[in-house]
Design an enzyme around this catalytic site. Sequence first.
Site, PDB file in Angstrom:
ATOM      1  N   GLU A 188       0.885  -1.172   0.000  1.00  0.00           N
ATOM      2  CA  GLU A 188       0.000   0.000   0.000  1.00  0.00           C
ATOM      3  C   GLU A 188       0.911   1.206   0.000  1.00  0.00           C
ATOM      4  O   GLU A 188       1.546   1.513   1.004  1.00  0.00           O
ATOM      5  CB  GLU A 188      -0.905  -0.016   1.224  1.00  0.00           C
ATOM      6  CG  GLU A 188      -1.855  -1.198   1.218  1.00  0.00           C
ATOM      7  CD  GLU A 188      -2.638  -1.272   2.514  1.00  0.00           C
ATOM      8  OE1 GLU A 188      -3.166  -0.252   2.956  1.00  0.00           O
ATOM      9  OE2 GLU A 188      -2.693  -2.373   3.089  1.00  0.00           O
ATOM     10  N   CYS A 209      -2.057   9.061   3.027  1.00  0.00           N
ATOM     11  CA  CYS A 209      -1.770   8.564   1.677  1.00  0.00           C
ATOM     12  C   CYS A 209      -2.842   9.021   0.705  1.00  0.00           C
ATOM     13  O   CYS A 209      -2.559   9.399  -0.416  1.00  0.00           O
ATOM     14  CB  CYS A 209      -1.640   7.048   1.692  1.00  0.00           C
ATOM     15  SG  CYS A 209      -3.078   6.207   2.362  1.00  0.00           S
TER      16      CYS A 209
END
Length: 474
Positions: A245, A279
Amino acid sequence: MATNGPGRTPTTARAAPGPRAARLAVHDPATGEAFGEAPDQHPDELDAVVTRAHRAWRSWREDPAARTAALLAAADAVEAAGTDLAPLLTREQGKPLAESYAEVTRTAARLRYFAALAPGPRPITDGRPVDSEIHWRPLGPVAAIVPWNFPLQLASAKFAPALAAGNTMVLKPSPLTPLATRLLGSVLSTALPRDVLTVVTGREPLGARLAAHPGIRHVTFTGSVPTGRAVARGAATSLARVTLELGGNDAAILLEDTDVEQIADRLFWAAFHNCGQVCMAVKRVYAPARLYPQVVEALAQRARDTVVGPGLDPGTRLGPVNNAPQLARVEHYTARALADGARIAAGGHRPKRPGHFHAPTILADVPPGSPVVTQEQFGPVLPVLPYTRLDEAVEAANGTGFGLGGSVWGTDLDRAQEVAGQLECGTAWINHHAELSLAQPFAGTKDSGVGVAGGPWGLYGNLRPFVVHRPRTA
Ligand code: NAD
């Protein structure tokens, strides 16, 4: 299977005591001062840790009902420890206390969610005269490596599905934020059998050695793109499964019919939540030329009104940047944008106080090729760009190497959804951004990731299929 029971008193995280007494200083980003320390473990210690994780796996994988009970007890223990975990998290990470509590709550919720997900055997029906069944089996010890922006929440996104699937785990937090994770490890150890979850802390090459360890069967990593590539190379040596990720550079596209005042708060906080260190934060805004001055001013006004301060101060909405190199990156991108011709609509400076603070900053008139637009700034600076043709805005939104998330904002929701469908990313939102359900798949495309986390897909990411065929007798 013997569990330790939820009533046991937390002691220390199960970080193996090593031959080396090296310590890792932990700094408070609100002061810049060291306030705590954690073991700086030598990578050679990993052999013993992984061996114990493998031994613990043999019993942990056998009894799904006992696993469910232990994970539910773990969730209760995490919630009960919130008043210890949250302030410690704020101290080392910098975020406002309420947001640290939210991480604790999310961690407990995730444990409960995955505790209830148990994939049973499923028949394969394809008309042939055999009875075929798919079973799902755990992989073995899983390595989790996580960054400093959401230490508890991101750790739980790793351990909740991995443990629920019947694996054990070695978890390595960022050396910048090891303390709350170590405490979380202690809290979880009151509910989980020994060595089912081990927290290891230390500087590199601890993470690199963990990712490449031959006893690890799955490496699940959250962090930057370059480190993700290094992790994948390391895991390739043992052919361990990899879930990555990675970074994002999410664009928000405002449509012509956007009610700017109505969405401005949501848009602002989608960019500045956790000081922009998310993110899937909004990292660039594209506004139609007609609305552009209004959008810039609405965001700038909110930036000016935001209370910046230590996360433990009750009035604080925006804490410090977590660490000095990250602050330097934010300042470098801002300076470069100004040199490229951008102007500061709000912020653009460090408040006069110790610590890694940076005023929330709105950059206008940023050239599209400036690194603050093309790269991931991961901090409290937001470029706002005008567009005249929507197809060009969509092309620009898709025009980076990232593909994590994106959003479209407007009044006509069908039109917004049609535009959202053109975004090359894993999650697209309409009139909000960065909200995730525990039950949804979470996966980036392009450089933003490999594999799927979240929901049942996150569970299957920690399982392997095992198929049994036998002739049909009746
Ligand atoms: P980073 O890649 O520098 O570090 C992440 C983790 O990897 C840390 O624990 C670090 O100690 C460890 N590490 C460093 N070098 C390593 C190596 N060679 N081998 C193995 N492990 C190593 O990232 P960061 O600066 O801590 O975090 C910020 C980045 O994380 C941003 O790019 C952000 O977008 C990304 N992120 C992504 C998600 C997501 O879900 N996609 C979520 C949060 C953060």
